[in-house]
Design an enzyme around this catalytic site. Structure first.
Site, PDB file in Angstrom:
ATOM      1  N   ASP A  13       0.885  -1.177   0.000  1.00  0.00           N
ATOM      2  CA  ASP A  13       0.000   0.000   0.000  1.00  0.00           C
ATOM      3  C   ASP A  13       0.916   1.218   0.000  1.00  0.00           C
ATOM      4  O   ASP A  13       2.137   1.100   0.182  1.00  0.00           O
ATOM      5  CB  ASP A  13      -0.899  -0.007   1.252  1.00  0.00           C
ATOM      6  CG  ASP A  13      -1.851   1.187   1.297  1.00  0.00           C
ATOM      7  OD1 ASP A  13      -2.276   1.655   0.228  1.00  0.00           O
ATOM      8  OD2 ASP A  13      -2.156   1.669   2.401  1.00  0.00           O
ATOM      9  N   SER A  14       0.319   2.395  -0.165  1.00  0.00           N
ATOM     10  CA  SER A  14       1.119   3.615  -0.073  1.00  0.00           C
ATOM     11  C   SER A  14       1.574   3.842   1.362  1.00  0.00           C
ATOM     12  O   SER A  14       2.522   4.580   1.611  1.00  0.00           O
ATOM     13  CB  SER A  14       0.280   4.813  -0.505  1.00  0.00           C
ATOM     14  OG  SER A  14      -0.892   4.880   0.293  1.00  0.00           O
ATOM     15  N   CYS A  76      -4.431  -1.535  -1.779  1.00  0.00           N
ATOM     16  CA  CYS A  76      -4.647  -0.103  -1.946  1.00  0.00           C
ATOM     17  C   CYS A  76      -5.660   0.089  -3.078  1.00  0.00           C
ATOM     18  O   CYS A  76      -5.440  -0.396  -4.204  1.00  0.00           O
ATOM     19  CB  CYS A  76      -3.316   0.545  -2.308  1.00  0.00           C
ATOM     20  SG  CYS A  76      -3.436   2.275  -2.773  1.00  0.00           S
ATOM     21  N   GLU A 154      -2.074   8.037   8.501  1.00  0.00           N
ATOM     22  CA  GLU A 154      -0.642   7.740   8.407  1.00  0.00           C
ATOM     23  C   GLU A 154       0.117   8.179   9.654  1.00  0.00           C
ATOM     24  O   GLU A 154       1.014   7.498  10.117  1.00  0.00           O
ATOM     25  CB  GLU A 154      -0.030   8.481   7.208  1.00  0.00           C
ATOM     26  CG  GLU A 154      -0.178   7.789   5.883  1.00  0.00           C
ATOM     27  CD  GLU A 154       0.471   6.429   5.853  1.00  0.00           C
ATOM     28  OE1 GLU A 154       1.702   6.350   6.007  1.00  0.00           O
ATOM     29  OE2 GLU A 154      -0.248   5.430   5.680  1.00  0.00           O
ATOM     30  N   CYS A 184     -11.120   3.050   0.855  1.00  0.00           N
ATOM     31  CA  CYS A 184      -9.688   3.306   1.024  1.00  0.00           C
ATOM     32  C   CYS A 184      -9.256   2.409   2.173  1.00  0.00           C
ATOM     33  O   CYS A 184      -9.953   2.336   3.200  1.00  0.00           O
ATOM     34  CB  CYS A 184      -9.442   4.775   1.377  1.00  0.00           C
ATOM     35  SG  CYS A 184      -7.743   5.117   1.909  1.00  0.00           S
ATOM     36  N   HIS A 186      -7.122   2.647   4.338  1.00  0.00           N
ATOM     37  CA  HIS A 186      -6.819   3.332   5.610  1.00  0.00           C
ATOM     38  C   HIS A 186      -8.073   3.448   6.495  1.00  0.00           C
ATOM     39  O   HIS A 186      -7.957   3.563   7.710  1.00  0.00           O
ATOM     40  CB  HIS A 186      -6.292   4.748   5.348  1.00  0.00           C
ATOM     41  CG  HIS A 186      -4.860   4.811   4.890  1.00  0.00           C
ATOM     42  ND1 HIS A 186      -4.451   4.372   3.660  1.00  0.00           N
ATOM     43  CD2 HIS A 186      -3.740   5.267   5.515  1.00  0.00           C
ATOM     44  CE1 HIS A 186      -3.144   4.576   3.533  1.00  0.00           C
ATOM     45  NE2 HIS A 186      -2.695   5.113   4.646  1.00  0.00           N
TER      46      HIS A 186
HETATM   47  N1  DGL Z   1      -4.829   3.078   1.221  1.00  0.00           N
HETATM   48  C1  DGL Z   1      -4.872   3.724  -0.039  1.00  0.00           C
HETATM   49  C2  DGL Z   1      -6.154   3.367  -0.769  1.00  0.00           C
HETATM   50  O1  DGL Z   1      -6.785   2.373  -0.449  1.00  0.00           O
HETATM   51  C3  DGL Z   1      -4.572   5.198   0.094  1.00  0.00           C
HETATM   52  C4  DGL Z   1      -4.070   5.772  -1.177  1.00  0.00           C
HETATM   53  C5  DGL Z   1      -3.291   7.066  -1.080  1.00  0.00           C
HETATM   54  O2  DGL Z   1      -2.152   7.029  -0.578  1.00  0.00           O
HETATM   55  O3  DGL Z   1      -3.780   8.070  -1.572  1.00  0.00           O
HETATM   56  O4  DGL Z   1      -6.576   4.028  -1.697  1.00  0.00           O
END
Ligand code: DGL
Length: 262
Positions: A13-14, A76, A154, A184, A186
């Site tokens: 993921d990011s 992600c 984050e 998302c 997160h």
């Molecule tokens: N967890 C990522 C998602 O599901 C976040 C993406 C981001 O860093 O913008 O989209």
């Protein structure tokens, strides 16, 4: 033929959001080895172009393949929407993407109003629009791009999380949705806080469990299901101390992480 030791499951993921998917996969497949990469040097993915996301996702996949993963979970939504097809063309291992749970939401909604909370990039992606066309054609779907929310998770910036959740959950309620999709990875970490604001009558869906089931299904098919001792390795392209600190809070057990250069 079943191998003595199964290949690790790779996830990326990011940032820390993908850990919500990791948790679900691990619940269903506890006897596996996991390698997780958080690309925190490039978070948020929502601000990248499709080309950049394809390039980053490919570099991460190569990194994880060097660690001999046998299956990849793109944990992600944003990377899935913009780079999944590209990855599948480039790499031969099974690759599972995470998309907002619109299909189950369309089945569950009673008033036909669904709110999808996601990053602004996912909200405006063609991938998501196509998903809505395919599975929620006769529903009223609100695509709510929640700017800054993944960044606040984050760093576990509680004040910003509160401000943003107040704002975005009000929009969900004003719209009148009876079903909310967390688009998302997160956001599942914010589920209790979202529920507190929207009340228990509105149902909240995320994709974690479905991704876990799909992973299990594919591993069964490829017969790559020999047991391993649980080994979890966490990498970040950002700061390992910071990642370990936040990830330990989210996962509720102590983890350590290493620096990755992709
Ligand atoms: N967890 C990522 C998602 O599901 C976040 C993406 C981001 O860093 O913008 O989209």
């Amino acid at each position: 033929m079943t191998k003595n030791k199964s290949s690790p499951i790779g996830l990326f993921d990011s940032g820390v959001g993908g850990l919500s998917v990791f948790q679900e996969v691990k619940k269903l497949l506890p006897d596996r080895e996991y390698i997780f990469l958080a690309d925190q040097a490039h978070v948020p993915y929502g601000k990248k172009t499709q080309k950049e996301l394809q390039n980053l996702s490919a570099r991460i996949t190569k990194f994880l393949l060097e660690k001999e993963i046998g299956i990849l979970v793109v944990a992600c939504n944003t990377a899935t929407c913009y780079a999944l097809d590209y990855l599948r063309q480039m790499f031969k291992i099974p690759i599972i993407g995470v998309v907002p749970a619109l299909k189950p939401a369309a089945k569950l909604t009673k008033n036909n109003k669904i709110a999808v909370m996601s990053t602004p990039a996912t909200a405006k992606s063609t991938y998501l629009k196509n998903l809505a066309k395919k599975f929620a054609q006769n529903k009223d779907v609100m695509f709510l791009g929640c700017k800054g929310l993944e960044d606040a998770v984050e760093t576990l910036d509680r004040k910003t999380i509160k401000t943003l959740l107040d704002k975005y959950t009000k929009e969900v309620c004003d719209f009148g949705a009876d079903t909310v999709v967390l688009g998302c990875t997160h956001y599942p970490f914010l589920k209790t806080q979202i529920k507190m604001r929207i009340g228990s009558k509105i149902q909240i869906l995320d994709s974690g469990r479905a991704i876990a089931k799909r992973t299990k299904q594919i591993l069964k098919k490829t017969e790559d299901n020999a047991k391993s001792t649980i080994i979890e390795t966490f990498y970040t392209t950002g700061n390992p101390d910071k990642f370990s600190q936040v990830a330990s809070q989210l996962l509720k057990y102590r983890i350590t992480s290493k620096k990755a250069y992709i």
